[in-house]
Design an enzyme around this catalytic site. Structure first.
Site, PDB file in Angstrom:
ATOM      1  CE1 TYR A 299      77.356 106.785  34.158  1.00 51.59           C
ATOM      2  CE2 TYR A 299      77.887 106.467  36.477  1.00 51.59           C
ATOM      3  CZ  TYR A 299      78.184 106.279  35.136  1.00 51.59           C
ATOM      4  OH  TYR A 299      79.306 105.584  34.765  1.00 51.59           O
TER       5      TYR A 299
ATOM      6  CG  ASP B 113      80.279 103.247  37.023  1.00 45.69           C
ATOM      7  OD1 ASP B 113      80.716 103.259  38.191  1.00 45.69           O
ATOM      8  OD2 ASP B 113      80.447 104.185  36.223  1.00 45.69           O
TER       9      ASP B 113
ATOM     10  CD  GLU C  75      86.516 106.211  35.054  1.00 46.36           C
ATOM     11  OE1 GLU C  75      86.219 105.722  36.163  1.00 46.36           O
ATOM     12  OE2 GLU C  75      86.335 107.399  34.762  1.00 46.36           O
TER      13      GLU C  75
END
Length: 524
Positions: A243, A91, A491
């Site tokens: 998440y 991800d 990021e």
């Protein structure tokens, strides 16, 4: 080392709903939009955005892999559990395969192709767009091993973050986690169903067999998620720090039903969206963000577009309520709702600002929704009625363009936050693979702490350019620090870039002269 919670504070902003505790009070900032002195090459931005997904691939890389500093990785994923989970996407800058943001990434890539396929094809990027989608859906097919089983995650965020290694050298846990009847995850099942349903539309003409297969999986996943209801982070506890599904699963079930209706034209899915609109929050929640966690604004915008189809005339009263909430989101982005608490904050230079951790994800998703709704207004010859007055399609597109142009370099830093685009962009992206000497050049094993000692703390630029990655971006005052350890800003994530694919294609198509003239006349 990056902190553990990628959904900072675990909140999202809810507007005009005092009965919910998740209401934020935001203050309107003074700002001006920077007018670019040059036009941006959106075709180049489109090409680079699609290239980024090749850098995020897990598994055995194909012969036509263009990002050559990457190599095979995660080749034993699922082996411990007796299932083949090789493939899919990392991800962000770490090496866990998180199912929910991966599925949202594929949904957005697919939606971009559905809306702007002709423009993507005209730019010569359709093959790469389809490859980016299929790399994800191939993995979802593997992960859906039984009608009521979906593998939710491969790897463990905690142990993964102890190491700074190339994906090719991983020594951290590759344990896999699943949802099933006893351990439900309606949000994950719903988003994965939405991704596969949307992708089935994408592949309908070019690969009908594959399209049918995706649709079958999507229908099974939706049925599974709807029948066995629960939040996936309650079943897969290791994901909570990364998440967590703060919005719950009702938005994902509505989202999945809507995409299945678009894919099948089956009235049962449409009835689900209509009948569950109130109790699942679709017509009750006015939301100021659209993200991997919170799907309501996207649901409301797609539902709004159904209003103008004759076959939906009997459900106009419900669709109008969806439309009202969709336009509330649009007006909040434009700062045209009543009062600062009902609008999205902006930086002094005009960038939408939702929160300090990876804010660009909300900017790119907003730009996409605004662009789609602008086209809808133009085609239907309608306008939005915000508190501050009527808004036409051009104003929406101009504002979406301003956000994209900020990303590409029209900002106080004169920096493109899309890595590899333009003369100045972040060169110390918080990304393990990009920050370490490439495997193809040095196959010598780089250990867990060795990566931290030799590469993470190295002040030099990354040896590999993570082309097409959209980093977290500047703070609320337009300040940006290009440091590898500044993970909140440097990021990048797949779901940051995914919405931009469609927007870049749309902007590339524009006859820029009238739009640029209008753009320069407008000050927000």
């Amino acid at each position: 080392m990056e902190m553990k919670n990628k959904n900072i504070n675990g909140h999202f902003k809810v507007l005009k709903l005092p009965r919910f505790l998740l209401h934020y009070s935001l203050f309107l900032l003074c700002f001006t939009i920077f007018v670019p002195s040059q036009a941006f090459d959106y075709a180049d931005a489109l090409s680079k955005s699609l290239l980024y997904f090749e850098a995020q691939r897990s598994g055995r890389l194909p012969y036509n892999q263009r990002v050559t500093w990457r190599h095979h990785s995660g080749l034993t994923d699922g082996l411990e559990q007796g299932v083949d989970l090789v493939g899919g996407y990392y991800d962000a800058g770490d090496h866990v395969k998180f199912g929910l943001p991966m599925a949202f990434t594929i949904t957005m890539l697919s939606w971009g192709v559905i809306e702007y396929g002709k423009q993507i094809e005209a730019a010569g990027e359709m093959e790469h767009a389809l490859e980016a989608i299929k790399w994800g859906t191939d993995y979802f097919i593997k992960a859906h091993t039984n009608p009521n089983v979906l593998w939710a995650e491969v790897g463990d965020g905690d142990t993964d973050h102890y190491c700074w290694q190339r994906p090719e050298d991983m020594t951290t846990s590759r344990r896999a986690y699943k949802i099933d009847q006893k351990n439900p995850g309606s949000d994950l099942a719903g988003e994965t169903a939405a991704a596969m349903a949307a992708a089935s539309i994408v592949f309908r003409k070019s690969n009908s067999h594959y399209s049918h297969l995706l649709l079958q999986h999507a229908q099974e996943l939706f049925e599974f998620g709807d029948k066995y209801r629960g939040k996936y982070d309650s079943s897969v506890g290791v994901v909570k720090s990364y998440y967590a599904s703060v919005s719950g699963f009702m938005d994902e079930l509505l989202w999945a039903a809507l995409w299945l209706y678009k894919a099948t034209d089956n009235a049962d899915y449409f009835k689900y969206v209509i009948n569950k609109g109130h109790c699942f929050g679709g017509i009750g929640w006015a939301i100021s963000e659209f993200s991997w966690d919170v799907k309501y604004a996207g649901i409301q915008i797609i539902a709004s577009k159904l209003l103008h189809e004759e076959k939906h005339s009997q459900q106009t009263h419900i669709l109008e309520q969806y439309k009202s909430k969709a336009e509330y989101y649009i007006c909040s982005c434009l700062n045209k709702n009543n009062g600062s608490n009902n609008n999205v904050d902006r930086t002094p230079a005009g960038l939408l600002y939702v929160r300090r951790w990876n804010n660009m994800q909300y900017v790119s998703s907003a730009a996409y929704l605004l662009t789609v709704y602008s086209d809808f207004l133009q085609n239907s010859q309608k306008k939005i009625k915000c508190h501050e007055g009527l808004v036409g399609h051009e104003e929406l597109l101009i504002f979406a363009k301003s956000q994209v142009d900020y990303i590409l370099g029209s900002n106080p830093q004169n920096m493109s936050y899309l890595v590899g685009f333009g003369p100045k962009y972040p060169i110390r992206v918080h990304h393990r693979g990009a920050s370490i000497v490439p495997y193809r050049e040095n196959k010598g094993f780089i250990g867990c702490t060795q990566g931290y000692d030799n590469w993470y703390s190295n002040p030099k630029p990354n040896p590999n350019v993570l082309i097409g990655a959209l980093v977290g971006g500047p703070d609320c005052q337009d300040n940006f620090s290009d440091e590898r350890g500044n993970y909140m800003q440097t990021e990048a994530c797949t779901y940051n870039t995914a919405p931009l694919v469609g927007v870049f294609a749309r902007l590339n198509e524009l006859d820029s002269t009238p739009l640029r003239a209008s753009y320069q006349r407008n000050t927000y």
